[in-house]
Motif scaffolding. Sequence first.
Motif: not given
Length: 71
Positions: A18-21, A7-16, A33-39
């Motif tokens: 940044x994480x990807x870098x 579970x993460x606090x990644x909540x947007x494509x921008x945050x994703x 993968x990260x589902x940033x649209x999931x709560x």
Amino acid sequence: MELFILKTNVRSSVMRDVLALQINQIPQIKKWSVDYQDCDGVLRASAEGLSINSLMALIVQWGFECEELND
């Protein structure tokens, strides 16, 4: 190969992005993968030779929050 689900606090494509870098620089992580649209901002990562604690420490070091999700 281990599968980690966090579970993460990644909540947007921008945050994703940044994480990807950061996460793409870790050779032990083969797929993620990260589902940033999931709560829960669920991050799934397949890794070889990396522990869940090491991965979580890296994620926190990069400025994100995370905790292990149990099945």
